[in-house]
Enzyme design. Structure first.
Site, PDB file in Angstrom:
ATOM      1  N   THR A 226       9.562  47.764  -6.529  1.00 32.49           N
ATOM      2  CA  THR A 226      10.115  47.398  -7.836  1.00 32.49           C
ATOM      3  C   THR A 226      11.188  48.376  -8.283  1.00 32.49           C
ATOM      4  O   THR A 226      12.119  48.015  -9.002  1.00 32.49           O
ATOM      5  CB  THR A 226       8.969  47.356  -8.867  1.00 32.49           C
ATOM      6  OG1 THR A 226       8.072  46.329  -8.464  1.00 32.49           O
ATOM      7  CG2 THR A 226       9.452  47.073 -10.263  1.00 32.49           C
TER       8      THR A 226
ATOM      9  N   SER B 248       6.094  46.263  -1.404  1.00 30.86           N
ATOM     10  CA  SER B 248       5.059  47.009  -0.677  1.00 30.86           C
ATOM     11  C   SER B 248       3.747  46.248  -0.507  1.00 30.86           C
ATOM     12  O   SER B 248       2.870  46.680   0.248  1.00 30.86           O
ATOM     13  CB  SER B 248       4.802  48.368  -1.326  1.00 30.86           C
ATOM     14  OG  SER B 248       3.949  48.250  -2.439  1.00 30.86           O
TER      15      SER B 248
ATOM     16  N   ASP C 111       2.357  48.887  -5.328  1.00 33.05           N
ATOM     17  CA  ASP C 111       1.147  48.137  -4.953  1.00 33.05           C
ATOM     18  C   ASP C 111       0.325  48.798  -3.850  1.00 33.05           C
ATOM     19  O   ASP C 111      -0.906  48.800  -3.918  1.00 33.05           O
ATOM     20  CB  ASP C 111       1.527  46.711  -4.521  1.00 33.05           C
ATOM     21  CG  ASP C 111       1.899  45.839  -5.711  1.00 33.05           C
ATOM     22  OD1 ASP C 111       1.576  46.213  -6.850  1.00 33.05           O
ATOM     23  OD2 ASP C 111       2.512  44.781  -5.494  1.00 33.05           O
TER      24      ASP C 111
END
Ligand code: ASP
Length: 322
Positions: free
Chosen positions: A22, A68, A102
């Site tokens: 992100t 990820s 993540d």
């Protein structure tokens, strides 16, 4: 830029590796905090957006460009190799890795166990895309670079929302908040505040397993699955996996148990069958914090999150295969 707590004896060259996430994501609108595309901006663009870094010796390398959630063994291997190569350069003082939030905890755990570097390897992430009104990526990246350049840091760390976490301990605990990480009972090991760091606990330590441990072709890695014990659990899923040894036979099972890593009796009976069939079974707690106090050794218990335990079991199963 001058770093307030910079260590003049530490080599000045810094390396920043990009892997996506992100922090490198774009949304169609500045008000969109969740409907974005991760992994679109290159690492050079992220660094160029931080004029505060002018004057620092920073080189960049794009190791991957993924969300990820899709982290793979092959990318872990590439990242570990690139890190080992830069860590071995005497002129490099520290390394930063941008990563999705993540699976940050899995990558950090793996890298610390495999490399246990004496120089800092600082992972960072963001919870808002780069286009957001409240983009947290630039500050997190700056903080991570400060930690990588500052005296007294070593090992695999993560820096998010002003907190410094041990790579062996952190876990993502919130879907949206900017401070989405914690470390169970352990807490952060320090903080970054206006360019200065405060450290409260020692850096992550331990002997490195070594790169060779993870060099096996990714298709040949032992298959380790995670399942949970819950109300109404039975052994059906365990028996189904045992009955279907394709594409890869099951080598390990991590069971996220209730409370003190306890298991539903029906699931436990199936896990004994799995053990008898040669599967390594570990249990841990699904609660997210607290040590597991062992009363029954038939299924080994570990005080790790299920995700860390899965990496740890894979690393153990890989032993002797290199
Ligand atoms: N899905 C994103 C990733 O892990 C989430 C993030 O980076 O915060 O790449």
């Amino acid at each position: 830029m001058t770093l307030p707590s910079a260590d003049s004896s530490r080599p000045q060259q810094l390396v920043v590796l990009g892997t996506g996430g992100t922090i490198a994501g774009n949304a169609a609108s500045a008000t969109d905090a969740t409907g974005y595309r991760a992994a679109e901006r290159g690492i050079e663009e992220l660094i160029a957006a931080l004029p505060a870094l002018e004057g620092l010796r920073i080189e960049t390398e794009q190791v991957a460009q993924i969300d990820s959630k899709n982290m793979s063994i092959a990318i872990w291997q590439r990242l570990a190799r690139v890190l080992a190569m830069h860590l071995a350069r005497p002129e490099v003082g520290g390394i930063v890795v941008t990563h999705g939030s993540d699976t940050l905890e899995e990558t950090a755990y793996l890298l610390q166990r495999v490399l246990a570097p004496s120089k800092p390897v600082v992972l960072t992430a963001a919870m808002r895309p780069a286009t957001s009104l409240q983009a947290d990526g630039p500050q997190n990246l700056l903080d991570a670079i400060i930690v990588a350049a500052t005296a007294g840091t070593s090992g695999v760390l993560a820096v998010v929302a002003g907190r410094i976490w041990s790579g062996l301990e952190l876990r993502k605990v919130h879907v949206l908040q900017l401070d989405a990480f914690d470390a169970g009972d352990a807490g952060p090991i320090g903080a970054v505040e206006d360019g200065r760091i405060r450290l409260w606990r020692p850096m992550p330590a331990g002997a490195p397993l070594g790169l060779a441990r993870i060099e096996r072709e990714s298709s040949g890695w032992p298959r380790v699955e995670i399942i949970a014990s819950h109300a109404g659990s039975d052994g059906a899923i365990v028996d189904a996996v045992l009955a279907k040894p394709q594409p890869t036979p099951l080598a390990g099972l991590v069971v996220a148990g209730t409370g003190n890593a306890t298991l539903h009796a029906e699931l436990e009976a199936a896990l004994w069958r799995a053990q008898a069939a040669g599967v390594r079974v570990w249990r841990c707690s699904r609660t997210g914090a607290g040590p597991v106090i062992v009363h029954d050794e038939r299924i080994p218990a570990v005080s790790l999150t299920p995700w860390q335990a899965r990496v740890a079991l894979q690393l153990e199963l890989l032993e002797g295969e290199t």
